[in-house]
Motif scaffolding. Structure first.
Motif, PDB file in Angstrom:
ATOM      1  N   ARG A 276    -131.759  48.139 -37.052  1.00 32.21           N
ATOM      2  CA  ARG A 276    -132.109  48.445 -38.456  1.00 32.21           C
ATOM      3  C   ARG A 276    -132.505  49.915 -38.593  1.00 32.21           C
ATOM      4  N   ASP A 277    -133.319  50.399 -37.657  1.00 32.94           N
ATOM      5  CA  ASP A 277    -133.747  51.800 -37.718  1.00 32.94           C
ATOM      6  C   ASP A 277    -132.558  52.740 -37.535  1.00 32.94           C
ATOM      7  N   GLN A 278    -131.622  52.369 -36.675  1.00 32.85           N
ATOM      8  CA  GLN A 278    -130.450  53.209 -36.475  1.00 32.85           C
ATOM      9  C   GLN A 278    -129.592  53.242 -37.746  1.00 32.85           C
ATOM     10  N   ASP A 279    -129.397  52.103 -38.378  1.00 37.12           N
ATOM     11  CA  ASP A 279    -128.641  52.061 -39.640  1.00 37.12           C
ATOM     12  C   ASP A 279    -129.346  52.886 -40.723  1.00 37.12           C
ATOM     13  N   PHE A 280    -130.665  52.777 -40.779  1.00 35.50           N
ATOM     14  CA  PHE A 280    -131.462  53.536 -41.748  1.00 35.50           C
ATOM     15  C   PHE A 280    -131.312  55.034 -41.494  1.00 35.50           C
ATOM     16  N   LEU A 281    -131.355  55.429 -40.227  1.00 37.94           N
ATOM     17  CA  LEU A 281    -131.165  56.839 -39.868  1.00 37.94           C
ATOM     18  C   LEU A 281    -129.810  57.336 -40.337  1.00 37.94           C
ATOM     19  N   VAL A 282    -128.776  56.588 -40.041  1.00 36.14           N
ATOM     20  CA  VAL A 282    -127.420  57.007 -40.427  1.00 36.14           C
ATOM     21  C   VAL A 282    -127.306  57.130 -41.938  1.00 36.14           C
ATOM     22  N   ALA A 283    -127.921  56.220 -42.660  1.00 33.75           N
ATOM     23  CA  ALA A 283    -127.875  56.275 -44.125  1.00 33.75           C
ATOM     24  C   ALA A 283    -128.544  57.541 -44.662  1.00 33.75           C
ATOM     25  N   HIS A 284    -129.525  58.048 -43.950  1.00 27.74           N
ATOM     26  CA  HIS A 284    -130.234  59.256 -44.384  1.00 27.74           C
ATOM     27  C   HIS A 284    -129.708  60.512 -43.708  1.00 27.74           C
ATOM     28  N   TRP A 285    -128.683  60.362 -42.905  1.00 29.05           N
ATOM     29  CA  TRP A 285    -128.059  61.486 -42.213  1.00 29.05           C
ATOM     30  C   TRP A 285    -126.866  61.976 -42.999  1.00 29.05           C
ATOM     31  N   ARG A 286    -126.135  61.056 -43.539  1.00 28.26           N
ATOM     32  CA  ARG A 286    -124.909  61.405 -44.273  1.00 28.26           C
ATOM     33  C   ARG A 286    -125.247  62.100 -45.585  1.00 28.26           C
ATOM     34  N   THR A 287    -124.453  63.076 -45.931  1.00 27.68           N
ATOM     35  CA  THR A 287    -124.666  63.744 -47.203  1.00 27.68           C
ATOM     36  C   THR A 287    -123.730  63.199 -48.277  1.00 27.68           C
TER      37      THR A 287
ATOM     38  N   PRO B  12    -119.995  60.262 -48.373  1.00 26.86           N
ATOM     39  CA  PRO B  12    -118.979  59.600 -47.547  1.00 26.86           C
ATOM     40  C   PRO B  12    -117.925  60.604 -47.090  1.00 26.86           C
ATOM     41  N   GLY B  13    -117.646  60.596 -45.813  1.00 23.68           N
ATOM     42  CA  GLY B  13    -116.583  61.453 -45.297  1.00 23.68           C
ATOM     43  C   GLY B  13    -117.019  62.811 -44.805  1.00 23.68           C
ATOM     44  N   GLY B  14    -118.286  63.172 -44.909  1.00 26.09           N
ATOM     45  CA  GLY B  14    -118.686  64.446 -44.346  1.00 26.09           C
ATOM     46  C   GLY B  14    -119.780  65.134 -45.102  1.00 26.09           C
ATOM     47  N   SER B  15    -119.908  66.411 -44.837  1.00 24.93           N
ATOM     48  CA  SER B  15    -120.980  67.223 -45.403  1.00 24.93           C
ATOM     49  C   SER B  15    -120.509  67.954 -46.655  1.00 24.93           C
ATOM     50  N   LEU B  16    -121.456  68.403 -47.404  1.00 27.20           N
ATOM     51  CA  LEU B  16    -121.152  69.217 -48.581  1.00 27.20           C
ATOM     52  C   LEU B  16    -120.852  70.645 -48.154  1.00 27.20           C
TER      53      LEU B  16
ATOM     54  N   PRO C  16    -129.306  73.043 -50.791  1.00 27.06           N
ATOM     55  CA  PRO C  16    -129.532  72.294 -49.558  1.00 27.06           C
ATOM     56  C   PRO C  16    -128.777  70.974 -49.555  1.00 27.06           C
ATOM     57  N   MET C  17    -128.273  70.598 -48.380  1.00 25.61           N
ATOM     58  CA  MET C  17    -127.610  69.310 -48.257  1.00 25.61           C
ATOM     59  C   MET C  17    -128.643  68.224 -48.497  1.00 25.61           C
ATOM     60  N   ARG C  18    -128.211  67.168 -49.112  1.00 23.57           N
ATOM     61  CA  ARG C  18    -129.108  66.067 -49.447  1.00 23.57           C
ATOM     62  C   ARG C  18    -128.631  64.787 -48.789  1.00 23.57           C
ATOM     63  N   ALA C  19    -129.585  63.974 -48.383  1.00 28.37           N
ATOM     64  CA  ALA C  19    -129.263  62.685 -47.794  1.00 28.37           C
ATOM     65  C   ALA C  19    -128.678  61.781 -48.863  1.00 28.37           C
ATOM     66  N   LEU C  20    -127.603  61.108 -48.536  1.00 25.07           N
ATOM     67  CA  LEU C  20    -126.933  60.245 -49.504  1.00 25.07           C
ATOM     68  C   LEU C  20    -127.835  59.098 -49.952  1.00 25.07           C
ATOM     69  N   ALA C  21    -128.576  58.503 -49.017  1.00 26.20           N
ATOM     70  CA  ALA C  21    -129.366  57.304 -49.324  1.00 26.20           C
ATOM     71  C   ALA C  21    -130.522  57.567 -50.277  1.00 26.20           C
TER      72      ALA C  21
ATOM     73  N   PRO D  13    -133.511  66.563 -49.893  1.00 26.50           N
ATOM     74  CA  PRO D  13    -132.897  67.572 -49.024  1.00 26.50           C
ATOM     75  C   PRO D  13    -133.047  67.157 -47.568  1.00 26.50           C
ATOM     76  N   GLN D  14    -132.046  67.505 -46.764  1.00 25.36           N
ATOM     77  CA  GLN D  14    -132.121  67.210 -45.336  1.00 25.36           C
ATOM     78  C   GLN D  14    -133.073  68.214 -44.695  1.00 25.36           C
ATOM     79  N   THR D  15    -133.873  67.901 -43.823  1.00 23.39           N
ATOM     80  CA  THR D  15    -134.147  66.619 -43.223  1.00 23.39           C
ATOM     81  C   THR D  15    -135.175  65.902 -44.091  1.00 23.39           C
ATOM     82  N   CYS D  16    -134.819  64.693 -44.535  1.00 20.75           N
ATOM     83  CA  CYS D  16    -135.684  63.978 -45.470  1.00 20.75           C
ATOM     84  C   CYS D  16    -136.882  63.366 -44.754  1.00 20.75           C
ATOM     85  N   ALA D  17    -137.859  62.966 -45.535  1.00 18.14           N
ATOM     86  CA  ALA D  17    -139.090  62.384 -44.994  1.00 18.14           C
ATOM     87  C   ALA D  17    -138.819  61.102 -44.231  1.00 18.14           C
ATOM     88  N   HIS D  18    -137.787  60.368 -44.607  1.00 15.92           N
ATOM     89  CA  HIS D  18    -137.452  59.124 -43.914  1.00 15.92           C
ATOM     90  C   HIS D  18    -137.061  59.409 -42.465  1.00 15.92           C
ATOM     91  N   VAL D  19    -136.260  60.436 -42.255  1.00 19.37           N
ATOM     92  CA  VAL D  19    -135.840  60.808 -40.907  1.00 19.37           C
ATOM     93  C   VAL D  19    -137.026  61.383 -40.127  1.00 19.37           C
TER      94      VAL D  19
END
Length: 98
Positions: free
Chosen positions: A51-62, A64-68, A74-79, A83-89
């Protein structure tokens, strides 16, 4: 020459994955009191790690398909849109990479 350090997302991901791999390998796990973990405890820990790994990935992506593109910084977490790095990460980093 030093290799570039991994970003926080990669470090947290690698630590979670290492713990998953260790538990899946059947490596002995001990509880804080020194007793062996039950199969139920191992299953619960694996589920939490996944669950934590899925949550991390959701807050890693900016997105679908890559980065802005750089002009959208600033790049933003999709979830969460933060701005990256978000408080969740950052919270996951405290949990897994103290």
């Amino acid at each position: 020459m030093n290799a570039p350090s991994k970003d926080i997302h990669e470090r947290v991901h690698d630590e979670i994955q290492a713990r998953i791999d260790t538990l899946r390998s059947g490596a002995p796990a001990t509880a804080p009191n020194g007793g062996a973990w039950t199969q139920d405890k191992v299953a619960k820990e694996l589920a939490q790690l996944e669950r934590d790994q899925d949550f991390l990935v959701a807050h890693w992506r900016t997105r679908p398909g890559g980065s802005l593109a750089a002009d959208h910084l600033p790049m933003r977490a999709l979830a969460c849109g933060e701005p990256q790095t978000c408080a969740h990460v950052e919270d996951l980093a405290k949990k897994y990479c103290p």
